[in-house]
Design a protein around this motif. Structure first.
Motif, short mmCIF file in Angstrom:
data_model
loop_
_atom_site.label_atom_id
_atom_site.label_comp_id
_atom_site.label_asym_id
_atom_site.label_seq_id
_atom_site.Cartn_x
_atom_site.Cartn_y
_atom_site.Cartn_z
N GLU A 105 -10.19 4.83 -4.86
CA GLU A 105 -10.22 4.25 -6.15
C GLU A 105 -9.13 3.03 -6.20
N TYR A 106 -7.92 3.20 -5.36
CA TYR A 106 -6.92 2.21 -5.52
C TYR A 106 -6.13 1.92 -4.26
N ILE A 107 -5.46 1.05 -4.36
CA ILE A 107 -4.36 0.65 -3.03
C ILE A 107 -3.06 0.58 -3.80
N VAL A 108 -2.01 0.72 -3.26
CA VAL A 108 -0.65 0.61 -3.94
C VAL A 108 0.13 0.01 -2.45
N SER A 109 0.82 -1.06 -2.49
CA SER A 109 1.38 -1.63 -1.61
C SER A 109 2.91 -2.23 -2.01
N ILE A 110 3.89 -1.82 -1.23
CA ILE A 110 5.47 -2.18 -1.59
C ILE A 110 5.74 -2.78 -0.15
N LEU A 111 6.28 -3.95 -0.29
CA LEU A 111 6.79 -4.67 0.82
C LEU A 111 8.27 -5.11 0.56
N LEU A 112 9.04 -5.04 1.37
CA LEU A 112 10.62 -5.67 1.52
C LEU A 112 10.57 -6.41 2.65
N ALA A 113 10.64 -7.90 2.40
CA ALA A 113 10.51 -9.14 3.23
C ALA A 113 11.80 -10.18 2.93
N ASP A 114 11.68 -11.04 3.82
CA ASP A 114 12.48 -11.96 4.03
C ASP A 114 14.07 -11.40 3.82
N LYS A 115 14.07 -10.64 5.05
CA LYS A 115 15.21 -9.93 5.51
C LYS A 115 16.10 -9.23 4.38
N GLY A 116 14.98 -8.57 3.54
CA GLY A 116 15.52 -7.72 2.43
C GLY A 116 15.88 -8.37 1.12
N ASP A 117 15.46 -9.73 0.97
CA ASP A 117 15.79 -10.54 -0.11
C ASP A 117 14.55 -10.67 -1.03
N THR A 118 13.39 -10.18 -0.66
CA THR A 118 12.23 -10.17 -1.67
C THR A 118 11.68 -9.01 -1.66
N LEU A 119 11.12 -8.37 -2.80
CA LEU A 119 10.58 -7.14 -2.94
C LEU A 119 9.25 -7.61 -3.52
N ARG A 120 7.93 -7.18 -2.79
CA ARG A 120 6.75 -7.60 -3.54
C ARG A 120 5.85 -6.24 -3.45
N ALA A 121 5.37 -6.26 -4.52
CA ALA A 121 4.55 -4.65 -4.98
C ALA A 121 3.32 -5.10 -5.84
N SER A 122 2.36 -4.61 -5.20
CA SER A 122 0.78 -4.87 -5.54
C SER A 122 0.03 -3.52 -5.85
N TYR A 123 -0.98 -3.76 -6.79
CA TYR A 123 -1.67 -2.65 -7.02
C TYR A 123 -2.98 -3.11 -7.23
N VAL A 124 -4.11 -2.66 -6.72
CA VAL A 124 -5.54 -3.03 -6.60
C VAL A 124 -6.31 -1.62 -7.16
N HIS A 125 -6.83 -1.85 -8.07
CA HIS A 125 -8.02 -0.83 -8.39
C HIS A 125 -9.24 -1.26 -8.44
N HIS A 126 -10.20 -0.30 -7.53
CA HIS A 126 -11.47 -0.51 -7.59
C HIS A 126 -12.22 -0.07 -8.84
N LEU A 127 -13.16 -0.73 -9.49
CA LEU A 127 -13.98 -0.43 -10.37
C LEU A 127 -15.27 0.35 -10.45
N ASP A 128 -15.63 0.13 -9.11
CA ASP A 128 -16.91 0.70 -8.54
C ASP A 128 -16.92 1.24 -7.20
N ALA A 129 -18.05 1.95 -6.89
CA ALA A 129 -17.89 2.85 -5.64
C ALA A 129 -18.10 1.63 -4.51
N LYS A 130 -18.74 0.77 -4.75
CA LYS A 130 -18.89 -0.18 -3.47
C LYS A 130 -17.75 -1.23 -3.41
N GLN A 131 -16.76 -1.02 -4.49
CA GLN A 131 -15.36 -1.96 -4.31
C GLN A 131 -15.98 -3.50 -4.50
N LYS A 132 -17.07 -3.79 -5.16
CA LYS A 132 -17.27 -5.26 -5.45
C LYS A 132 -16.56 -5.68 -6.78
N THR A 133 -16.21 -4.64 -7.42
CA THR A 133 -15.29 -4.95 -8.94
C THR A 133 -13.95 -4.68 -8.75
N ALA A 134 -13.05 -5.36 -8.92
CA ALA A 134 -11.81 -4.88 -8.79
C ALA A 134 -10.54 -5.59 -9.83
#
Length: 275
Positions: A167-196
């Motif tokens: 149903e979802y994907i959660v990702s957290i990245l610490l990049a640029d030698k620790g200077d940048t924190l990037r977090a993303s959340y993807v939620h799939h709204l159907d079983a075939k993952q065609k809508t998100a």
């Protein structure tokens, strides 16, 4: 691909939903295949008033793939990929002419609960990149580092964590030698993952800057999909992708800045033709 995948896969789904296929240029791509099994792809792109292009040939024999790309600036890039020389491994060698110092060799190893990738530039003072990922049951943790032998210093060191469920994907990245924190959340709204729906927030510690981008992917019908995105700076983008016929895809995209309406919106058009 076995196991949790490479480190580069962490956060890739959200990044693709917010950026992949968006363009402000005019692009035509045509692919064909010869009787000998060689795939040929030609790309022509209009950037401003200039046209640039390239021709790529790809040939696969057993576990070996050879790809040669020639562009309008007379650059020749060759990539040789060898799979399963040793079980669960892949070796990739890349060379670019006339830049003789651009050669690179990468080796990837995949396990059910981890993966390792190492790349070295084929020069007298090489740069070395290394990444590792471990995980199971949809949870993955990875790290990567780059080292420059000429200066004896690290060029990068990053770390990431992802949680992947149907149903979802959660990702957290610490990049640029620790200077940048990037977090993303993807939620799939159907079983075939065609809508998100997707949301990404970025924090840059050195400048105390925050950036938030939200977007979505919606399947209008089996042949047509729509993507939109909006960030906290007021930039809105939309993309319509339609399969005109099997393997032939038309993409129309645009972007405008809601905080600078005096600027002209950007529009892009891409057509990919395959047999």
């Amino acid at each position: 691909m076995r196991g949790p995948g490479l480190f580069s896969e962490i956060g890739k789904k959200g990044k693709d939903l917010l950026g992949k296929d968006y363009t402000s240029d005019q692009k035509l791509s045509f692919s064909t295949r010869t009787d000998a099994g060689v795939s040929l792809t030609s790309n022509a792109v209009k950037k401003g008033g200039l046209y640039v292009g390239d021709i790529t040939s790809l040939y696969k024999y057993n576990n070996t793939t050879l790809e040669v790309k020639v562009d309008t600036e007379s650059n020749v890039t060759s990539t040789v990929t060898l799979e399963e020389i040793v079980p669960f491994t892949k070796a990739i060698a890349t060379f670019k002419l006339p830049d003789y110092n651009s050669g690179k060799l990468e080796v990837q190893y995949f396990h059910d609960h981890g993966s390792i990738a190492g790349a070295v530039a084929l020069t007298q003072t090489p740069t070395i990149d290394f990444s590792a990922t471990v995980g199971a049951h949809g949870i993955a943790f990875g790290a990567e580092a780059g080292f420059d032998a000429s200066s004896g210093s690290f060029t990068k060191y990053n770390a990431g964590l992802s949680l992947k469920k149907p149903e979802y994907i959660v990702s957290i990245l610490l990049a640029d030698k620790g200077d940048t924190l990037r977090a993303s959340y993807v939620h799939h709204l159907d079983a075939k993952q065609k809508t998100a729906a997707v949301a990404e927030i970025t924090r840059k510690f050195s400048t105390n800057e925050n950036a938030l981008t939200v977007g979505n992917l919606y399947e209008i019908d089996p042949l047509t999909s729509l993507k939109t995105k909006l960030n906290n700076s007021g930039k809105f983008g939309a993309l319509l992708q339609h399969q005109v016929r099997p393997n032939n895809v038309l993409t129309i995209s645009g972007e405008f800045d809601a905080k600078a309406l005096d600027k002209k919106p950007k529009f892009g058009l891409a057509l990919a033709l395959k047999p």
